[in-house]
Design a protein around this motif. Structure first.
Motif, PDB file in Angstrom:
ATOM      1  N   TYR A 197       0.808  -1.382  -0.169  1.00  0.00           N
ATOM      2  CA  TYR A 197      -0.025  -0.129   0.042  1.00  0.00           C
ATOM      3  C   TYR A 197       0.849   1.175   0.024  1.00  0.00           C
ATOM      4  O   TYR A 197       0.428   2.354  -0.656  1.00  0.00           O
ATOM      5  CB  TYR A 197      -0.828  -0.110   1.248  1.00  0.00           C
ATOM      6  CG  TYR A 197      -1.699   1.216   1.160  1.00  0.00           C
ATOM      7  CD1 TYR A 197      -3.004   1.433   0.706  1.00  0.00           C
ATOM      8  CD2 TYR A 197      -1.501   2.075   2.125  1.00  0.00           C
ATOM      9  CE1 TYR A 197      -3.958   2.316   0.794  1.00  0.00           C
ATOM     10  CE2 TYR A 197      -2.496   3.339   2.398  1.00  0.00           C
ATOM     11  CZ  TYR A 197      -3.531   3.354   1.828  1.00  0.00           C
ATOM     12  OH  TYR A 197      -4.453   4.501   1.784  1.00  0.00           O
TER      13      TYR A 197
ATOM     14  N   THR B  28      -8.631  -9.583   1.651  1.00  0.00           N
ATOM     15  CA  THR B  28      -9.669  -8.937   1.995  1.00  0.00           C
ATOM     16  C   THR B  28      -9.978  -8.250   0.537  1.00  0.00           C
ATOM     17  O   THR B  28      -9.024  -7.858  -0.291  1.00  0.00           O
ATOM     18  CB  THR B  28      -9.846  -7.944   3.033  1.00  0.00           C
ATOM     19  OG1 THR B  28      -8.604  -6.646   2.857  1.00  0.00           O
ATOM     20  CG2 THR B  28      -9.357  -8.440   4.460  1.00  0.00           C
ATOM     21  N   PRO B  29     -11.159  -7.670   0.430  1.00  0.00           N
ATOM     22  CA  PRO B  29     -11.452  -6.940  -0.781  1.00  0.00           C
ATOM     23  C   PRO B  29     -10.951  -5.638  -0.903  1.00  0.00           C
ATOM     24  O   PRO B  29     -10.478  -5.058  -1.957  1.00  0.00           O
ATOM     25  CB  PRO B  29     -13.060  -6.694  -0.840  1.00  0.00           C
ATOM     26  CG  PRO B  29     -13.421  -7.859   0.211  1.00  0.00           C
ATOM     27  CD  PRO B  29     -12.403  -8.080   1.243  1.00  0.00           C
ATOM     28  N   SER B  30     -10.227  -4.938   0.332  1.00  0.00           N
ATOM     29  CA  SER B  30      -9.426  -3.889   0.442  1.00  0.00           C
ATOM     30  C   SER B  30      -7.930  -4.138   0.279  1.00  0.00           C
ATOM     31  O   SER B  30      -7.256  -3.223  -0.495  1.00  0.00           O
ATOM     32  CB  SER B  30      -9.991  -3.108   1.655  1.00  0.00           C
ATOM     33  OG  SER B  30      -9.694  -3.838   2.766  1.00  0.00           O
ATOM     34  N   ALA B  31      -7.543  -5.140   0.967  1.00  0.00           N
ATOM     35  CA  ALA B  31      -6.077  -5.241   0.824  1.00  0.00           C
ATOM     36  C   ALA B  31      -5.634  -6.089  -0.466  1.00  0.00           C
ATOM     37  O   ALA B  31      -4.328  -5.551  -0.905  1.00  0.00           O
ATOM     38  CB  ALA B  31      -5.810  -6.044   1.826  1.00  0.00           C
TER      39      ALA B  31
ATOM     40  N   SER C   3      -4.280  -4.110  -3.721  1.00  0.00           N
ATOM     41  CA  SER C   3      -3.131  -3.350  -3.482  1.00  0.00           C
ATOM     42  C   SER C   3      -2.039  -4.318  -3.717  1.00  0.00           C
ATOM     43  O   SER C   3      -0.964  -4.201  -4.221  1.00  0.00           O
ATOM     44  CB  SER C   3      -3.005  -2.727  -1.980  1.00  0.00           C
ATOM     45  OG  SER C   3      -1.956  -2.052  -1.944  1.00  0.00           O
TER      46      SER C   3
ATOM     47  N   TRP D  98     -12.950 -14.852   0.807  1.00  0.00           N
ATOM     48  CA  TRP D  98     -12.685 -13.391  -0.101  1.00  0.00           C
ATOM     49  C   TRP D  98     -11.671 -13.661  -1.203  1.00  0.00           C
ATOM     50  O   TRP D  98     -11.694 -13.417  -2.266  1.00  0.00           O
ATOM     51  CB  TRP D  98     -11.906 -12.398   0.817  1.00  0.00           C
ATOM     52  CG  TRP D  98     -13.117 -11.749   1.839  1.00  0.00           C
ATOM     53  CD1 TRP D  98     -14.576 -11.198   1.364  1.00  0.00           C
ATOM     54  CD2 TRP D  98     -12.983 -11.190   3.083  1.00  0.00           C
ATOM     55  NE1 TRP D  98     -15.001 -10.612   2.254  1.00  0.00           N
ATOM     56  CE2 TRP D  98     -14.127 -10.595   3.376  1.00  0.00           C
ATOM     57  CE3 TRP D  98     -11.921 -11.476   3.974  1.00  0.00           C
ATOM     58  CZ2 TRP D  98     -14.142  -9.986   4.690  1.00  0.00           C
ATOM     59  CZ3 TRP D  98     -12.254 -10.817   5.219  1.00  0.00           C
ATOM     60  CH2 TRP D  98     -13.443 -10.175   5.533  1.00  0.00           C
TER      61      TRP D  98
ATOM     62  N   TYR E 265     -12.767 -13.215  -5.043  1.00  0.00           N
ATOM     63  CA  TYR E 265     -12.374 -11.958  -5.684  1.00  0.00           C
ATOM     64  C   TYR E 265     -12.721 -11.813  -7.181  1.00  0.00           C
ATOM     65  O   TYR E 265     -12.563 -12.681  -8.010  1.00  0.00           O
ATOM     66  CB  TYR E 265     -10.739 -11.798  -5.581  1.00  0.00           C
ATOM     67  CG  TYR E 265     -10.216 -10.401  -6.068  1.00  0.00           C
ATOM     68  CD1 TYR E 265     -10.468  -9.346  -5.195  1.00  0.00           C
ATOM     69  CD2 TYR E 265      -9.323 -10.430  -7.119  1.00  0.00           C
ATOM     70  CE1 TYR E 265     -10.014  -8.268  -5.922  1.00  0.00           C
ATOM     71  CE2 TYR E 265      -8.807  -9.175  -7.671  1.00  0.00           C
ATOM     72  CZ  TYR E 265      -8.824  -8.256  -7.005  1.00  0.00           C
ATOM     73  OH  TYR E 265      -8.407  -6.933  -7.324  1.00  0.00           O
TER      74      TYR E 265
END
Length: 309
Positions: free
Chosen positions: A208, A244-247, A250, A280, A284
Motif C-alpha cells: 500500500y 480482503t477486498p480492500s487489501a 493493493s 474472499w 475476488y
C-alpha cells in the motif's frame, strides 16, 4: 482448488510447555491448541494439500545462547520427523537462534543439509534489532549462497503494546513493513538476490505504501527511488489474513509476477476466521487468467521443487 500453505504454524508439545511455564505468548495472543492430526483435518476441510510449517513468535531465544541452540535443535528435529512421516502434508521452515549468529549459521546448515528443510524462519526483529543490521550479514551471505527460502514472521516491536490491542492485531503488520524497508535501504535485498524472502500477511502495509517509501532514498547514500522499488518487489508475500477486498487489490498491483503465495496462519488464526479470508480470496472479482491458481499453489511449487506435482 488445491492450496499450498506457506504460513502455517506448529507448536511442539515441549515448546508449548516451556511457553506456558514462562508465561510467554505471541505478542499477547493466547497460545492455541495444536497437534498434527488436527492440522491435517483442517487442511482437508480447506483444500490445503501441504502446509509448510514454522515456529511463530517468540521463537527460541529468550534465555542464553546455549539454551536457544538446544531448543532450536529439539524443535527442528521434532519438525523434521513430522515431515518425514507425512512429506505430502507438511513442510519445514527451520527455526534459527538469532541474535546468536554462530548458532544460527550452525542450525541453518544442519537443517538444510541434514534435515532437508524447505527453508528457514526468522522473526522481524531480534530483541529490537532489525534484519537490515550489519550484524546479520554472515547469515544472509550463507543463505544466499544456498538460494534458500527465508520466511520472515513478525514479532513484537520494541514499543509499548497498547491496552486491548495484542501485537498480532496491530503491531505485526507494522513490524513486517519496518524490517522489510530496513533490509532494503541497507542493501540486503540488492546484495543477496539468490535467496527468496517471504513476508507474512501480505508484507504488512508495504504494498500500500511502497511508493511513499522511496522517500528514504535521500537519507540512505547509495540508494535511489527506483532501486528501492525494485528491491521491495524482490520480496514474496503470503495472503494470511490479508485477502480482503480492500487489501488484495493493493497486493496484486504491487507484487512481482509469481510472488504471491497462499497462507492461512493456522492455528493462531482460528479456522473460522481463516475460512472467511479463503472465501474472499476465492470470490475476488478481478483475477487475471490463471492468477488464482498461481497464488493457491503454482507459485509455491516454483519455490519448493519437491512440492511440484
Amino acid at each position: 482448488m488445491p492450496r499450498i500453505d506457506v504460513h502455517q504454524h506448529l507448536i511442539p508439545p515441549t515448546y508449548r510447555s516451556l511457553l506456558d511455564e514462562r508465561g510467554l505468548t505471541a505478542g499477547g495472543w493466547p497460545t492455541p491448541n495444536w497437534d498434527p492430526d488436527s492440522a491435517i483435518a483442517m487442511m482437508d476441510r480447506r483444500s490445503i494439500t501441504t502446509g509448510v510449517l514454522s515456529l511463530s513468535a517468540p521463537g527460541v531465544h529468550f534465555g542464553s545462547d546455549a539454551a536457544a541452540r538446544k531448543l532450536a535443535r529439539e524443535v527442528n528435529d521434532y519438525h523434521a520427523e513430522l515431515v518425514k512421516d507425512r512429506p505430502d502434508r507438511f513442510g519445514q521452515f527451520a527455526v534459527l537462534t538469532l541474535p546468536d549468529i554462530e548458532g544460527a549459521l550452525t542450525e541453518a546448515t544442519y537443517a538444510l543439509d541434514e534435515l532437508n528443510a524447505d527453508g528457514v524462519v526468522v522473526l522481524s526483529n531480534v530483541h529490537g534489532r532489525y534484519l537490515g543490521d550489519k550484524a546479520f550479514e554472515p547469515l544472509w551471505a550463507e543463505l544466499d549462497s544456498r538460494s534458500a527460502v527465508v520466511f520472515i514472521h513478525p514479532t513484537e516491536p520494541p514499543i509499548e503494546m497498547l491496552p486491548g490491542l495484542p501485537s498480532p492485531v496491530l503491531d505485526y503488520p507494522f513490524d513486517t513493513t519496518r524490517t522489510a524497508l530496513h533490509m532494503t535501504v541497507n542493501g540486503v535485498m540488492s546484495r543477496y538476490t539468490r535467496m527468496k524472502v517471504i513476508l507474512s500477511h501480505a508484507g504488512g502495509f508495504l504494498p500500500y505504501a511502497a511508493h511513499r517509501f522511496v522517500g528514504a532514498a535521500p537519507f540512505n547514500p547509495g540508494t535511489t527511488p527506483e532501486g528501492i522499488l525494485t528491491d521491495l518487489q524482490r520480496f514474496y508475500f503470503d495472503t494470511a489474513l490479508s485477502s480482503t477486498p480492500s487489501a488484495l487489490p493493493s497486493l496484486l498491483a504491487f507484487a512481482s509476477p509469481g510472488h504471491i503465495l497462499f497462507g492461512s496462519d493456522y492455528p493462531f488464526a482460528p479456522e473460522s476466521m481463516g475460512a472467511t479470508f479463503d472465501t474472499w480470496l476465492d470470490t475476488y472479482h478481478d483475477w487475471q487468467p490463471g492468477q488464482r491458481d498461481a497464488v493457491n499453489h503454482e507459485n509455491a511449487e516454483t519455490l519448493f521443487a519437491r512440492l511440484r506435482k
